[in-house]
Scaffold this motif. Structure first.
Motif, PDB file in Angstrom:
ATOM      1  N   SER A 262       0.934  -1.077  -0.097  1.00 21.33           N
ATOM      2  CA  SER A 262      -0.023   0.136  -0.065  1.00 21.33           C
ATOM      3  C   SER A 262       0.762   1.201  -0.001  1.00 21.33           C
ATOM      4  O   SER A 262       1.917   1.304   0.261  1.00 21.33           O
ATOM      5  N   VAL A 263       0.042   2.354  -0.312  1.00 18.10           N
ATOM      6  CA  VAL A 263       0.979   3.775  -0.352  1.00 18.10           C
ATOM      7  C   VAL A 263      -0.021   4.709   0.232  1.00 18.10           C
ATOM      8  O   VAL A 263      -1.566   4.755  -0.239  1.00 18.10           O
ATOM      9  N   GLN A 268      -2.483  -1.080  -3.140  1.00 18.88           N
ATOM     10  CA  GLN A 268      -2.167  -1.368  -4.594  1.00 18.88           C
ATOM     11  C   GLN A 268      -2.606  -2.634  -5.073  1.00 18.88           C
ATOM     12  O   GLN A 268      -2.220  -3.773  -4.773  1.00 18.88           O
ATOM     13  N   ASN A 285       9.201   2.509  -7.238  1.00 21.82           N
ATOM     14  CA  ASN A 285       7.883   2.477  -6.472  1.00 21.82           C
ATOM     15  C   ASN A 285       8.186   2.290  -4.997  1.00 21.82           C
ATOM     16  O   ASN A 285       8.754   1.301  -4.765  1.00 21.82           O
ATOM     17  N   HIS A 287       6.458   1.955  -1.188  1.00 22.80           N
ATOM     18  CA  HIS A 287       5.455   1.267  -0.564  1.00 22.80           C
ATOM     19  C   HIS A 287       5.687   0.623   0.497  1.00 22.80           C
ATOM     20  O   HIS A 287       6.888   0.680   1.205  1.00 22.80           O
ATOM     21  N   THR A 288       4.629   0.172   1.362  1.00 21.77           N
ATOM     22  CA  THR A 288       4.842  -0.370   2.486  1.00 21.77           C
ATOM     23  C   THR A 288       5.715  -1.581   2.658  1.00 21.77           C
ATOM     24  O   THR A 288       6.483  -1.943   3.719  1.00 21.77           O
ATOM     25  N   SER A 290       8.439  -2.229   0.645  1.00 24.91           N
ATOM     26  CA  SER A 290       9.849  -1.965  -0.398  1.00 24.91           C
ATOM     27  C   SER A 290      10.879  -1.903   0.746  1.00 24.91           C
ATOM     28  O   SER A 290      12.030  -1.990   0.473  1.00 24.91           O
TER      29      SER A 290
END
Length: 420
Positions: A262-263, A268, A285, A287-288, A290
């Motif tokens: 998610s972001v 996503q 990208n 996000h949670t 990464s």
């Protein structure tokens, strides 16, 4: 079984004992309340088979004059098993109050104090009321966390703890003194034990309905190589079907906390596996997931084309259709499908810090009661009665909140940019 005579379990010095309680009822213009007992004694039994044998062969007790007693002894043995909300661990109260005053602790202590008040009233146990009146907090438990927050709330909780440390032995001693287990008819006991064992065997035995067949099939599925990658890395590839669309995303657990791909609290989700792989392969990208160490393996595998997007049956969530099943009641619900839907909505709500959604599915709400009847049916509790309009409305609100957090194929709909 009469709805206003209920089996309960009392945790006392002698162990967990089962008895019967008739909450307040009105007769001839007067209010009455009673427990299974006679004279100064409260009857309680180590096993429900003993309780069943007793009420089927004895009629000299305080519930014999209850207006609904006539049919009660016909209850099957397993129907006398107290539900989880009817189990009161009286000897465990000191341990209970030694912890923080959270919502669950306060609810459990509130239920325990309520049954103690009833016991004190019916059995003339003045010492029990004396102990419960010795700390103001005992009277405020029904107000929940709001009464025990801040400095004043801490003082109330401390007062309860001090009263329990100083005088709880008096409560237990008073109850131990009146509780007895009367002898039961041997022949009736054998029959009740056989009846209980038969039901237990059925409940624990081989597949008795389609739901267990589904669970067994899930257990027997041989994990494919593609699934083994996700299993070993500790990240779930999940598939969600909602609002007529199906998509793929990722989720893992850090401790007990669910973390979605998610972001800014927006999940996503991609309608194709290729779309999700392209997103995962792009190092730009953020996000949670990464920042998680093992995610580098996911990124490199996606970029090299070495991994596939595939979800196991335990990670396949179909929200569509649940509403229609709930509208028809527990018998129309597919338990496994509902269980997975509740899991997904709960995980997603917890991940975004949405306590309103998680609270809406607790047993304290009509929706939570219906969900409990579908997933954990209890023969000792009245099933929710139709129509289920309010429950379905509440469910749809939770689904809409979840849908509002989904970014499909890397973009969000303007109408969902801000959650209500």
């Amino acid at each position: 079984m009469a709805a206003d005579i209920v089996p309960i379990e009392l945790g006392l010095t002698a162990g967990n004992l089962v008895t019967l309680w008739a909450p307040l009822w009105r007769e001839d213009g007067e209010e009455w309340e009673a427990f299974l007992g006679h004279g100064e004694n409260l009857y309680a039994f180590p096993h429900v088979a003993q309780l069943a044998a007793f009420i089927r062969t004895e009629d000299e007790h305080d519930l014999a004059d209850h207006p609904d007693w006539e049919d009660f002894p016909d209850a099957l043995t397993h129907e006398l098993q107290p539900g989880e909300d009817r189990k009161f661990d009286l000897v465990g109260v000191p341990e209970l109050v030694s912890g923080p005053a959270d919502i669950w602790t306060l609810a459990e202590l509130g239920d325990t104090v309520a049954i103690l008040r009833s016991l004190a009233e019916v059995c003339d146990l003045d010492v029990v009321n004396s102990v419960l009146d010795s700390a103001e907090g005992f009277q405020l438990l029904s107000f929940g966390e709001s009464a025990f927050s801040g400095r004043g709330g801490e003082k109330l909780w401390t007062g309860i703890g001090k009263a329990v440390v100083a005088r709880w032995d008096e409560v237990i001693d008073a109850l131990d003194a009146i509780v007895i287990t009367p002898e039961v008819n041997a022949e009736a006991l054998v029959q009740a034990e056989a009846e209980f064992a038969s039901v237990a065997k059925l409940e624990a035995g081989v597949l008795v309905d389609g739901e267990r067949e589904i669970e067994a099939a899930e257990d027997d599925v041989e994990r494919s190589e593609e699934l083994k990658f996700w299993d070993e890395i500790g990240i779930d590839c999940i598939t969600v079907t909602v609002d007529g669309k199906s998509g793929h995303t990722l989720r893992c657990y850090l401790g007990q906390q669910a973390v979605f791909l998610s972001v800014a609290n927006r999940i996503q989700i991609f309608t194709t596996g290729t779309g999700l792989l392209d997103y995962l392969a792009d190092a730009g990208n953020k996000h949670t997931l990464s920042g998680i160490e093992v995610f580098d393996e996911v990124r490199s595998g996606a970029a090299a084309g070495d991994i596939e997007i595939v979800a196991g049956p335990e990670n396949t969530y179909v929200i569509d259709g649940v509403m229609q099943q709930l509208a028809k009641g527990p018998e129309a619900v597919h338990p496994r499908k509902l269980e997975l839907a509740v899991e997904l909505l709960t995980d997603a709500a917890t991940a975004r810090g949405d306590e309103e959604t998680t609270d809406a599915m607790t047993t304290a709400t009509p929706l939570g009661s219906l969900l409990g009847a579908c997933l954990r049916p209890d023969p000792n509790r009245l099933a929710p009665a139709p129509p289920f309009t309010d429950e379905v409305t509440a469910w749809n609100i939770l689904v809409e909140r979840f849908v509002a957090t989904l970014d499909w194929d890397g973009g969000s709909d303007d109408e969902f940019d801000e959650l209500d």
